[in-house]
Design an enzyme around this catalytic site. Sequence first.
Site, short mmCIF file in Angstrom:
data_model
loop_
_atom_site.label_atom_id
_atom_site.label_comp_id
_atom_site.label_asym_id
_atom_site.label_seq_id
_atom_site.Cartn_x
_atom_site.Cartn_y
_atom_site.Cartn_z
N ASP A 235 45.61 38.99 40.60
CA ASP A 235 45.47 40.26 41.31
C ASP A 235 44.52 40.07 42.48
OD1 ASP A 235 47.06 41.53 39.49
OD2 ASP A 235 45.50 42.85 38.69
N LYS B 247 52.99 46.26 42.90
CA LYS B 247 53.29 47.16 41.78
C LYS B 247 53.88 48.49 42.23
CE LYS B 247 49.47 45.60 38.78
NZ LYS B 247 50.17 44.91 37.69
N ARG C 83 52.16 37.67 20.23
CA ARG C 83 52.54 37.34 18.84
C ARG C 83 53.72 38.21 18.39
NH1 ARG C 83 49.63 34.08 15.50
NH2 ARG C 83 47.49 33.56 16.09
N GLY D 216 44.13 39.73 36.11
CA GLY D 216 43.86 40.87 36.99
C GLY D 216 42.40 40.90 37.34
N SER D 217 41.66 41.74 36.62
CA SER D 217 40.25 41.93 36.93
C SER D 217 39.42 40.69 36.62
CB SER D 217 39.73 43.12 36.10
OG SER D 217 40.71 44.14 36.05
#
Lengths: 295, 227
Positions: free
Chosen positions: A25, A82, A166, A236-237
């Site tokens: 990001d 996005k 998972r 992202g962050s």
Amino acid sequence: MSTETSTWATKKGLAQMLKGGVIMDVVTAEHARIAEDAGACAVMALERVPADIRAAGGVARMSDPALIEEIMHAVTIPVMAKARIGHFVEAQILEALGVDYIDESEVLTPADESFHIDKHQFKVPFVCGCRDLGEALRRIAEGAAMIRTKGEAGTGNIVEAVRHIRAVHSGIRALAAKRDDELFTAAKDLQAPYELVAEVAHTGRLPVVNFVAGGISTPADAALAMQLGAEGVFVGSGIFKSDDPARMARAIVQATTHYDDPRILADVSKGLGAPMRGLELATIAEADRLAVRGW
Amino acid sequence: MTAMKIGVLAMQGAFAEHIQILRDIGVEGVPIRLPEDLDGISGLILPGGESTTMRKLVDRWGLREPIERLIESGAPVLGTCAGMILLSRRIVDGDESVFPVLDVEIKRNAFGRQLDSFETDLVVPLLGNRPMHAVFIRAPIVERAGPDVDVLARLDDGRIVAVRQRNVLATAFHPELAGETRFHSLLATMAADHDEPGEGSAPRRRGSAARDMASGSPGRNRQAASS
């Protein structure tokens, strides 16, 4: 000879070229260059990283097209952007800009609570989030050419990402163990089209590339996702909220390539400074969770 | 002889698809992440992916020199898409060459962005008359090829999309995404010729190694056609 653009093979194929890589990001052209220099295989152009979206509250929308274009001009690697879930006009705008991939993302505030975008109508490929196999196959049925498990974006906490990858893989293993005459009911239970369910049962894998997203903030997190079956990761962050983004970005790229070599993982994890602070999931109210958006 | 192994650079990109195609023709594909992984391989594939990413990782893990030595030794190499860029001597608008072994000038993302990615059919005369399905994804193009470079395929408009120079093969498209095995079979044949039994002490018997290999495993019928 006949030549066709934007086919299923080219849409899905770009995701295949991103495998083993890290999609980062970025909120400015400068971030994009840092990401590219660190070895990102693509960037996600945004106005705010998920941690800031979470902090700001309010409605989160598609980013300013001017910012997206600036980032597209700054780097040669693919640029994703996005759109809100169901907001097919934001998607049309992103396609008109020429972005390489659209993320129909739960990180933004959904625009439609019943219908995702009909992604078959677009020439640009889409990536969508999922929490389990049924959700992945519903998105693929709508035309997603790449899947990412959702995790819980903007938390710096890997626990939801682990749960989701998972769930996808145990779902696949359960299908692969079934008899053919059991797949019809499996499709009903998964709430996914029979043809896709049968394909997964027979091939033992999703028909498109699957990355892990939402909460990756260290090299070890990225390698954990890869060892659990991810084909690449979104961060992202985790990068630009860390102490030393360029260094953290490089380390996460190295860890994604060498995900099964603990010696190298130890080496690249040294002296990175503080990762993003992170949030304990139990402190996030149900209404503030992003992964539950979409269905 | 022991089963042949072909290395596939596994920094990032579509390396698993190449390993699968190699499996389809009865050759073991070995992911290459560190210099020591190159031990015992007879040829190398540089896959598609992001060339910017791969170039950084190749340097970070000390793979540039050993791969250069491998190519100089005459071991065959196949580069697809980003792999073709890594093998080119000159890159338009920018980056310096990684392995400057192909005497070509290459343009990255030559067709535009992802929206311009396409599929078509091509004829590669070296590999027979049957057309080859070719998938181009944010593909490069060879703008100029030197005198020692054989052009293996062109688009209808004449632009060059596959080349060979001695032991180096390269395509702008992705045979590995179309289930196309002929480039891989050619690579395996070249690799067998290169590391013929006797390691250079015995006189070269062209094609014998390929025959040894063909007797070893099934699914190799196309190789005979291409060699």
